[in-house]
Motif scaffolding. Structure first.
Motif: not given
Length: 408
Positions: A101-114
């Motif tokens: 979702q954002y540079d330098g991160t990964i977001s869980c596909p379920y609730h968007g915990w990043t």
């Protein structure tokens, strides 16, 4: 460097194998109680760097892997590759299914915990707003990652990671070379794969049908010993016998009229030996070192293979063949590798090994004289006493279901 990208995905898992220890049978090798550390190392050894796949195979899309039974996700961010535990602490969803979702991160596909790729810290719960009380209070484990030899290396351990160069053969760091290689995931425990690689006896029989050996004579039997030099266990041939007479059976030999005599019993005894290989002064063709690396040295090239534990029942098999050459000789080797060696040696030949590792079921076992190579590995592990991997990953459950699909 030349390599292929053909990981074979495993489609099944073995049924659980019961441990058979404490036998009253006095025969040596009946069980593995003689080697308790080795017996416990079903999931592999911690505090080592392991090669995983070609670095170019890891891109912006998360790549799930399993290493020493731990679920890990690899993600590239610009030139860096990061590794995180592949489980969101919220509801246990794999982060490898997530979004960038954002540079330098990964977001869980379920609730968007990043999560930050470099630290594993959860920096935002996208579905609870910027003032969510859970923000910055959760994290996932991260793993050190390096890129060497065109491969991704991941460290699993309890200590601060040493330089990755510690676990790479020195000759691969000190000299220019050209190489070809491949990796795949195979059935069987990593210890069976390692023992097969260093095994003294099997090549004379199992591989005498391999196309790689079609024009090469193999001995009928050898008298062998194992020596240790600089952390390497090295098989040294004291006697080489090309024929054997068995009472009531006849002559056992691999000699045929179309076969030429093979290479000598140590790379330094060959003709036109490569100067880099000559300088290694290896007293035998085949060497092994921890955590699970085989080196087969010929006068002109060296074959390396790593037995990387995936879980109890699968091993990641990483193979490279190296020629310490530049210029025209390097180009000629690339063409030869792609045209023949890739499928003759890294395919059909080692595929025979994969077959045996897959069907092997030990202990119990009955060992014979050439198995001194196997017991040398086991004894070496007992002497070194490395940290054995146990199931310690937060949220993991040791179930025997297919491993997560890995990206090719």
């Amino acid at each position: 460097m030349t390599h292929t990208q053909e990981p074979r995905q495993a489609t099944r898992r073995h049924a659980p194998r019961s441990r058979r220890t404490g036998s009253t049978d006095p025969d040596h090798g009946k069980d593995w109680s003689t080697w308790p550390t080795y017996d416990a190392a079903e999931l592999g050894l911690r505090n080592y760097w392991y090669p995983i796949m070609w670095a170019e195979q890891v891109g912006q899309k998360p790549v799930p892997i399993e290493l020493l039974g731990e679920r890990i996700v690899l993600v590239r961010d610009h030139d860096e590759i990061y590794a995180l535990h592949d489980r969101c602490p919220h509801r246990g969803v794999p982060l490898s299914l997530g979004r960038r979702q954002y540079d330098g991160t990964i977001s869980c596909p379920y609730h968007g915990w990043t999560y930050r790729l470099d630290s594993g810290r959860m920096c935002a719960a996208l579905t609870d707003g910027p003032e969510s009380p859970i923000n910055n209070r959760v994290s996932v484990s991260t793993y050190p990652v390096e890129q060497r030899l065109g491969l991704v290396w991941v460290y699993v351990g309890d200590e601060e990671a040493p330089p990755v160069e510690r676990d790479i053969p020195r000759e691969l760091l000190d000299h220019d070379f050209v190489m070809g290689g491949r990796w795949d995931i195979r059935e069987g425990n990593w210890r069976f794969a390692a023992e097969n690689g260093f095994d003294e006896g099997h090549a004379k029989y199992l591989h005498n049908t391999a196309l790689w050996r079609l024009f090469k004579v193999m001995p009928a039997w050898n008298v062998t010993r194992v020596v240790e030099e600089d952390g390497w266990l090295i098989r040294v041939q004291d006697e080489v016998h090309w024929e054997a007479e068995f009472p009531e059976l006849g002559t056992w030999t691999n000699k045929r009229w179309w076969k030429r005599m093979p290479l000598p019993d140590a790379p330094g005894k060959g003709k036109n030996i490569n100067p880099v290989i000559a300088g290694l002064n290896i007293p035998g063709f085949v060497s092994f070192r921890l955590p699970g690396l085989l080196r087969v040295a010929y006068p002109q090239f060296i074959h390396y293979e790593w037995y990387v534990p995936v879980n109890e029942d699968q091993v990641r098999y990483v193979q490279i063949m190296v020629r310490y050459e530049e210029g025209l000789k390097a180009g000629a080797f690339k063409a030869k590798y792609l045209g023949a060696i890739r499928w003759l040696f890294h395919g059909q030949f080692t595929g025979q090994d994969a077959w045996m590792v897959d069907v092997m079921d030990a202990p119990p076992e009955k060992l014979y004289r050439p198995d001194l190579s196997l017991t040398a590995i086991r004894r070496h592990i007992e002497q070194v006493a490395p940290t054995v991997q146990v199931d310690r990953t937060p949220g993991s459950k040791r179930t025997r279901k297919p491993a997560a699909r890995e990206m090719s």
